[in-house]
Enzyme design. Structure first.
Site, PDB file in Angstrom:
ATOM      1  N   ARG A  25       9.173  42.640 -10.677  1.00  0.00           N
ATOM      2  CA  ARG A  25       9.755  42.888  -9.279  1.00  0.00           C
ATOM      3  C   ARG A  25      11.400  43.347  -9.326  1.00  0.00           C
ATOM      4  NH1 ARG A  25      13.519  38.971  -9.241  1.00  0.00           N
ATOM      5  NH2 ARG A  25      13.308  37.217 -10.408  1.00  0.00           N
ATOM      6  N   CYS A 174      12.952  28.495 -12.492  1.00  0.00           N
ATOM      7  CA  CYS A 174      12.168  28.960 -13.811  1.00  0.00           C
ATOM      8  C   CYS A 174      11.704  27.776 -14.781  1.00  0.00           C
ATOM      9  CB  CYS A 174      13.132  29.860 -14.416  1.00  0.00           C
ATOM     10  SG  CYS A 174      13.442  31.268 -13.525  1.00  0.00           S
ATOM     11  N   ARG A 194       8.563  28.526 -16.683  1.00  0.00           N
ATOM     12  CA  ARG A 194       7.510  29.342 -16.279  1.00  0.00           C
ATOM     13  C   ARG A 194       7.810  30.786 -16.548  1.00  0.00           C
ATOM     14  NH1 ARG A 194       8.971  32.498 -12.057  1.00  0.00           N
ATOM     15  NH2 ARG A 194      10.735  31.722 -11.102  1.00  0.00           N
ATOM     16  N   ASN A 205      19.533  27.482 -20.928  1.00  0.00           N
ATOM     17  CA  ASN A 205      18.738  26.312 -20.742  1.00  0.00           C
ATOM     18  C   ASN A 205      18.549  25.295 -21.680  1.00  0.00           C
ATOM     19  OD1 ASN A 205      16.652  28.626 -18.997  1.00  0.00           O
ATOM     20  ND2 ASN A 205      18.339  27.718 -18.082  1.00  0.00           N
ATOM     21  N   ILE A 236      12.045  39.773 -22.827  1.00  0.00           N
ATOM     22  CA  ILE A 236      13.388  40.487 -23.089  1.00  0.00           C
ATOM     23  C   ILE A 236      13.149  41.809 -22.025  1.00  0.00           C
ATOM     24  CG2 ILE A 236      15.074  41.804 -24.825  1.00  0.00           C
ATOM     25  CD1 ILE A 236      13.564  40.058 -26.867  1.00  0.00           C
TER      26      ILE A 236
END
Length: 300
Positions: A25, A174, A194, A205, A236
């Site tokens: 997207r 995410c 995800r 994270n 990536i």
């Protein structure tokens, strides 16, 4: 030597050698592998990359924004000079605007300007995501209470993926779920992601959840244990490849540096009392050596 750098760059090499290029997207293609897994033992090493600099203050404040302040208001971060959610902030009129690739009537991805209307009540937020969900369901409070009072419970789960609130979220989570357990006096967790922007998101994270685990262990009288990390769609972006190759080159030519130690203020015995001011005074890295910044573009 930093085991996290080794494991992280092994994933990067795997993506570059085995990955498949796909559209998405954002309009910037990714090279992806469908899944990956990491295991960390926090009693042996605190995971923060040394082959590039990671800014611990920003990482910890974003984590506290979600799990301690339990906020979806981007201004909370901006007041603390943390800008990582600026691109997803809903404007004064309650509208979020972005240019994305979306299916046309024939199912082909074409570039379109998206105007998503949330309502003025959501101005300056990211909608019903992350901290909104944590606050609504009092997730952190319930987890701490269970760790303290029912540590053998097998239902210690925090899930940010709530179907009822996906349509009113700018970006569904995410890193969407964590499962917790207490074994032999140690606090452990399993984290599920995800979708994983490996150059930008993953280093932040992993360090965030390692700090969260250490904080929760401290305030519940436990020792930090292990983190298992499962990824679906590790990728990536094609415009990040040069930066990743530079990071790999640094490891191959310069070598890894030793992992630092995490210091938490030992006087804090309540998770909600860890300092969340701009200075983040209750969290420090001891002997953090790194090989400098690498700039990676953000894909929206």
């Amino acid at each position: 030597m930093s085991q996290w750098d080794k494991d992280y760059l092994d994933l990067c090499r795997r993506i570059l050698s085995e990955g498949v290029e796909v559209e998405n997207r954002t309009g910037t293609n990714t090279i992806k592998v469908p899944s990956h897994h990491f295991h960390f033992d926090l009693s042996q090493e605190f995971p923060i990359l040394t082959t590039k600099q990671l800014f611990i203050r920003q990482a910890v404040l974003e984590m506290l924004w979600i799990y301690q302040a339990q906020s979806n208001d981007v201004r909370w971060l901006q007041e603390r000079d943390v800008k990582i959610w600026n691109e997803w902030e809903i404007d004064e009129e309650g509208v979020w605007t972005a240019t994305q690739m979306l299916p046309d009537e024939n199912g082909r991805l074409v570039k379109q300007t998206v105007h998503k209307h949330f309502g003025k009540e959501y101005a300056h937020t990211i909608g019903t995501a992350y901290g909104y969900i944590v606050r609504k369901f009092q997730m952190t409070q319930h987890l701490i209470d269970t760790i303290k009072n029912n540590p053998k419970d097998r239902r210690m789960v925090m899930t940010l993926w709530q179907n009822d609130y996906l349509d009113t979220a700018v970006l569904p989570s995410c890193v969407w779920s964590s499962e917790w357990d207490v074994t032999d006096g140690k606090l452990n967790c399993w984290v599920h992601q995800r979708s994983c922007d490996v150059p930008l998101g993953l280093p932040f994270n992993v360090t965030q959840y390692a700090v969260l685990l250490c904080m929760l262990a401290q305030v519940t009288g436990l020792q930090p244990g292990t983190i298992d990390w499962s990824i679906k769609d590790a990728h990536i972006y094609v415009n990040q490849i040069d930066g990743i190759r530079e990071q790999i080159r640094r490891q191959e030519e310069i070598g890894d540096l030793p992992a630092p130690k995490l210091w938490l203020n030992p006087e804090v015995d309540d998770f909600f009392k860890f300092d969340n001011s701009r200075d983040c005074k209750d969290v420090k890295l001891v002997d953090y050596q790194h090989l400098g910044k690498i700039a990676f573009p953000i894909a929206q």
